[in-house]
Design a protein around this motif. Structure first.
Motif, PDB file in Angstrom:
ATOM      1  N   ARG A   1      42.826  42.347  43.075  1.00 48.22           N
ATOM      2  CA  ARG A   1      44.164  41.783  43.272  1.00 48.22           C
ATOM      3  C   ARG A   1      45.120  42.319  42.203  1.00 48.22           C
ATOM      4  NH1 ARG A   1      42.563  36.967  44.981  1.00 48.22           N
ATOM      5  NH2 ARG A   1      41.998  36.341  42.894  1.00 48.22           N
TER       6      ARG A   1
ATOM      7  N   GLN B   1      48.513  44.543  42.538  1.00 51.00           N
ATOM      8  CA  GLN B   1      49.777  44.185  41.888  1.00 51.00           C
ATOM      9  C   GLN B   1      50.326  45.369  41.095  1.00 51.00           C
ATOM     10  OE1 GLN B   1      48.175  40.497  39.997  1.00 51.00           O
ATOM     11  NE2 GLN B   1      50.170  39.645  40.571  1.00 51.00           N
TER      12      GLN B   1
ATOM     13  N   GLN C   1      56.738  40.822  37.421  1.00 49.07           N
ATOM     14  CA  GLN C   1      55.457  41.202  38.007  1.00 49.07           C
ATOM     15  C   GLN C   1      54.460  41.643  36.940  1.00 49.07           C
ATOM     16  OE1 GLN C   1      54.452  40.708  41.180  1.00 49.07           O
ATOM     17  NE2 GLN C   1      56.413  39.633  41.237  1.00 49.07           N
TER      18      GLN C   1
ATOM     19  N   VAL D   1      50.699  40.048  36.081  1.00 44.31           N
ATOM     20  CA  VAL D   1      49.457  40.796  35.918  1.00 44.31           C
ATOM     21  C   VAL D   1      48.811  40.453  34.572  1.00 44.31           C
ATOM     22  CG1 VAL D   1      48.450  43.099  35.650  1.00 44.31           C
ATOM     23  CG2 VAL D   1      50.118  42.678  37.449  1.00 44.31           C
TER      24      VAL D   1
END
Length: 86
Positions: free
Chosen positions: A13, A17, A37, A41
């Protein structure tokens, strides 16, 4: 140590990202959106580190079978990993 499918899924995942962040950068998205973003992460990495360390600690303590010295060593190693990850 064996890593379960949930841990692998977390990493996959994060990989997705990161690809999305690169795409955002290539498209010229706003700095704020990219940083948001990237922060997501970073949080996901921190959580994954916590999961791995705690699973490893549980495994080490359970194999120590009442040996206080082994348990203390396992706990110290786990704490060292947490500190190192910061």
């Amino acid at each position: 140590m064996a890593y379960g499918p949930n841990t692998a899924n977390r990493v996959k995942r994060m990989e997705g990202q990161m690809r999305g962040i690169l795409r955002m950068m290539e498209e010229g998205q706003s700095c704020k959106d990219v940083i948001t973003q990237l922060s997501a992460v970073r949080s996901a990495v921190d959580r994954t580190i916590g999961v791995i360390v705690s699973e490893n600690l549980l495994d080490c303590v359970s194999t120590a079978k009442g040996n206080a010295e082994k348990m203390n060593a396992a706990i110290q190693e786990a704490m060292d990993l947490v500190v190192k990850s910061r």
